[in-house]
Design a protein around this motif. Structure first.
Motif, mmCIF file in Angstrom:
data_model
loop_
_atom_site.group_PDB
_atom_site.id
_atom_site.type_symbol
_atom_site.label_atom_id
_atom_site.label_comp_id
_atom_site.label_asym_id
_atom_site.label_seq_id
_atom_site.Cartn_x
_atom_site.Cartn_y
_atom_site.Cartn_z
ATOM 1 N N ASP A 67 15.860 -2.992 40.514
ATOM 2 C CA ASP A 67 16.477 -3.351 39.533
ATOM 3 C C ASP A 67 15.463 -3.017 38.253
ATOM 4 O O ASP A 67 15.383 -2.984 37.207
ATOM 5 N N SER A 68 13.634 -3.722 38.310
ATOM 6 C CA SER A 68 12.697 -3.613 37.666
ATOM 7 C C SER A 68 12.749 -1.664 37.574
ATOM 8 O O SER A 68 11.967 -1.534 36.456
ATOM 9 N N PHE A 69 12.650 -1.154 38.432
ATOM 10 C CA PHE A 69 12.159 0.571 38.517
ATOM 11 C C PHE A 69 13.487 0.865 37.626
ATOM 12 O O PHE A 69 13.346 1.757 36.938
ATOM 13 N N ILE A 70 14.646 0.876 37.881
ATOM 14 C CA ILE A 70 15.820 1.914 37.217
ATOM 15 C C ILE A 70 15.264 0.402 35.386
ATOM 16 O O ILE A 70 15.449 1.707 35.100
ATOM 17 N N SER A 71 15.158 0.048 35.151
ATOM 18 C CA SER A 71 15.017 -0.949 33.757
ATOM 19 C C SER A 71 13.536 -0.086 33.040
ATOM 20 O O SER A 71 14.072 0.429 32.480
ATOM 21 N N GLY A 72 12.662 0.368 34.000
ATOM 22 C CA GLY A 72 11.522 1.005 34.002
ATOM 23 C C GLY A 72 11.761 2.670 33.499
ATOM 24 O O GLY A 72 10.960 2.916 32.704
ATOM 25 N N LEU A 73 12.435 2.964 34.478
ATOM 26 C CA LEU A 73 13.265 3.809 34.082
ATOM 27 C C LEU A 73 14.156 4.519 32.622
ATOM 28 O O LEU A 73 13.804 5.301 31.950
ATOM 29 N N MET A 74 14.333 3.593 32.302
ATOM 30 C CA MET A 74 15.675 3.387 31.405
ATOM 31 C C MET A 74 14.749 3.024 29.899
ATOM 32 O O MET A 74 15.459 3.554 28.582
ATOM 33 N N GLY A 75 13.716 2.847 30.427
ATOM 34 C CA GLY A 75 12.732 2.465 28.524
ATOM 35 C C GLY A 75 13.385 0.581 28.363
ATOM 36 O O GLY A 75 12.814 0.932 26.929
#
Length: 129
Positions: A120-128
């Protein structure tokens, strides 16, 4: 052309044999089939591509050499190459080797599975976000 696992009938010394293809080998630019009858006797056939037929290799020395080469190179003397659980390569894949010679030490890898929080943290980082 016959593939491994296919069957065909062939007359050998006026006796019709049911032959199962158990292997093939390319030698001298020609394709040879290794066949086995129901009694377990092996035969070597040459596949004549332009006529799409198989022909028994009748010369004993030539057939014996072909069988020996096939067993050595492809059949591996009866080793089942599909037996993944007993393959030592896969056992070594999960280990790190340190040291050398007699002092080798194996360290088992830790569980590297990702937690849901990390994903979840990785995906949030990708989506800004």
């Amino acid at each position: 052309m016959y593939a491994v696992g296919e069957n065909f009938e062939y007359m050998i010394e006026d006796i019709e044999h049911d032959i199962s293809v158990i292997g093939d080998i390319m030698m001298f630019g020609d394709e040879y089939l290794i066949g086995e009858n129901l009694d377990g006797k092996r035969f070597v056939f040459i596949y004549i591509e332009n006529e799409e037929i198989v022909q028994l290799v009748e010369e004993e020395d030539e057939a014996s050499d072909m069988l020996d080469n096939w067993e050595e190179e492809y059949y591996a003397g009866g080793t089942n190459i599909g037996d993944w659980d007993d393959d030592s390569y896969y056992e070594r894949e999960d280990r790190i080797t340190t040291g050398s010679g007699d002092t080798e030490e194996y360290i088992e890898d830790e569980d590297c599975s990702e937690s849901e929080e990390d994903v979840d943290s990785f995906i949030s980082g990708l989506m800004g976000g």
